[in-house]
Design an enzyme around this catalytic site. Structure first.
Site, mmCIF file in Angstrom:
data_model
loop_
_atom_site.group_PDB
_atom_site.id
_atom_site.type_symbol
_atom_site.label_atom_id
_atom_site.label_comp_id
_atom_site.label_asym_id
_atom_site.label_seq_id
_atom_site.Cartn_x
_atom_site.Cartn_y
_atom_site.Cartn_z
ATOM 1 C CD GLN A 1 -3.103 0.582 0.265
ATOM 2 O OE1 GLN A 1 -3.475 -0.332 0.241
ATOM 3 N NE2 GLN A 1 -3.446 1.704 -0.157
ATOM 4 C CG PHE A 2 1.996 3.782 -3.545
ATOM 5 C CD1 PHE A 2 1.819 4.927 -3.907
ATOM 6 C CD2 PHE A 2 0.870 2.796 -4.405
ATOM 7 C CE1 PHE A 2 1.094 5.538 -4.817
ATOM 8 C CE2 PHE A 2 -0.047 3.450 -5.102
ATOM 9 C CZ PHE A 2 0.177 4.769 -5.441
ATOM 10 C CB THR A 3 -2.065 5.451 -0.972
ATOM 11 O OG1 THR A 3 -2.642 4.101 -0.123
ATOM 12 C CG2 THR A 3 -2.184 4.972 -2.502
#
Length: 149
Positions: free
Chosen positions: A78-80
């Site tokens: 989950q890069f966000t």
């Protein structure tokens, strides 16, 4: 490294209509690898997560760990989680580690969980468009940051 940890009775990851990973009675983990993270960050989180006592004992107290209940985990990249929302209305993701650094750390983290004795550790697919379904138990949701452990 940042993790949003949700205690779940069930979670699953769907990619292009196909089941990629799932877990029952355990944790659904959104894992964000941040620029500058190292194996030491993955180790801190992987050492903490399986023994985090947030599952109820026979008295209804959050006193048992994922290992104690023979729980499972679904870990989703989950890069966000590296979003910077300080300026304007559009988040910046420049603090997210590039895939060449993030993928090996994500994979290392999941291997550490398996080595720690987590019954089942399944994943999504790094960089894929995923649909995640879950039943949050409690609800119990905890945010962990390896730089604060």
């Amino acid at each position: 490294m940042k993790a949003v940890v949700q205690r779940v009775t069930y979670a699953k990851c769907i990619i292009d209509g196909t089941l990629k990973g799932e877990c029952k009675n355990g944790f659904m983990v959104l894992l964000g690898v941040v620029e500058g993270d190292t194996k030491a960050d993955a180790e801190k989180l992987a050492n903490k997560l399986p023994v985090l006592r947030v599952f109820e004992d026979e008295n209804g107290k959050m006193n048992r760990s994922c290992l104690d209940i023979d729980g499972e985990m679904l870990v989703i990249s989950q890069f966000t989680l590296a979003a910077d929302c300080k300026h304007g209305r559009r988040p910046s993701f420049t603090d997210a580690a590039p895939p060449s650094e993030a993928v090996p750390l994500y994979e290392y983290f999941t291997e550490l969980l398996k080595e720690a004795g987590v019954k089942s550790v399944e994943t999504g697919e790094f960089g894929a468009d995923m649909q995640i379904e879950l039943v949050n138990d409690g609800p119990v949701t905890i945010i962990l940051d390896s730089r604060e452990l």
